[in-house]
Design a protein around this motif. Structure first.
Motif: not given
Length: 283
Positions: A150-154, A157-169
């Protein structure tokens, strides 16, 4: 009555003629090297001012992160320009024997070169760092954020809290996050301690506090600690979760550190985890 030659005038007070010819050119040193030096110092000072306001722009939410970073880049560029201009002025002043503000020039050049060196080191660090900003000691089962979500949401944050194994570069190409972490940060691994989990987690809280992290959650029953680290100048915030699990008679410590914004953290999260684990091992 004394006679005067053409082109001369008669000085009645002395009874002698004086020349009415143009004076000889001045033999004094030129002024333009000093003007260049002064201009360089003014440019340098302006660049430092622009650089110094870049942090407060983001800290006090006067503009977005992009605007703050752009302000920093502009300020640093102006500092480099001012430093170069000052050096040119000093060099020409020495060649021409012109007067310049010596102390101010030396101090300005030293400050400008220091800032320029920092810029170059930052550029080199950015060039050699992978475009990832979520680092963990457990790539198979990364620790999960709970309290800081919730701190990130408030904070938007543009980066999701869940771990992502692939991200767009850049260019839309997908980035394999675990592969890049293994390639660039092979030393980021779990830490095994000969302490039972409750003691290991208590130790983790002590180390986190000593590092200046803000503790957001401390859950001994779940073996989890969550915290937030922030930079002094820009007030950038990164979130950390520490997970402690039983490992025989001891404990296994896993850590995850993730930025809230951006793509590349320029190695900050890996350096933070490494520092934390070293202190855990040393104490």
């Amino acid at each position: 009555m004394p006679q005067t030659k053409p082109g001369n005038k008669f000085d009645a007070s002395h009874g002698e003629p004086f020349m009415n010819t143009p004076p000889f050119p001045s033999l004094r040193p030129p002024r333009w090297p000093g003007r260049i030096t002064h201009a360089g110092l003014w440019i340098l000072g302006t660049g430092l001012l622009i650089t110094l306001i870049a942090g407060p722009i983001n800290r006090f939410h006067l503009a977005g992160v992009g605007a703050a970073l752009m302000t920093l880049v502009i300020g640093l560029a102006v500092v480099v320009l001012g430093t170069a201009t000052t050096i040119v002025g000093v060099l020409f002043a020495n060649l021409k024997g012109a007067r310049i503000p010596g102390t101010a020039s030396v101090v300005g050049i030293i400050i400008g070169l220091a800032v320029t060196a920092y810029v170059l080191s930052w550029v080199e660090r950015a060039r050699t760092s992978p475009p990832i900003n979520d680092i963990t000691t457990d790539l198979q089962n990364p620790p999960k954020f709970v309290a800081v979500v919730p701190l990130r949401e408030r904070a938007h944050a543009t980066v999701p809290a869940q771990y992502r194994r692939e991200v767009p570069g850049p260019g839309g190409k997908m980035i394999d996050v675990p592969r890049l972490q293994r390639e660039y940060y092979p030393y980021i691994k779990p830490l095994l301690l000969p302490l039972p989990p409750p003691q290991a987690l208590a130790k983790a809280r002590q180390v986190a506090s000593a590092l200046g992290w803000h503790i957001d959650a401390y859950e001994p029953q779940q073996g989890r600690l969550e915290a937030t680290a922030q930079t002094f100048f820009f007030d950038f915030k990164d979130d950390i979760v520490v997970r402690v699990q039983p490992n025989g008679t001891g404990s296994r410590i896993d850590v995850r550190s993730e930025s809230r914004v951006g793509l590349s953290d320029i190695g900050t999260n890996a350096a933070r985890i490494r520092q934390f684990l070293r202190r855990m091992q040393a104490h």
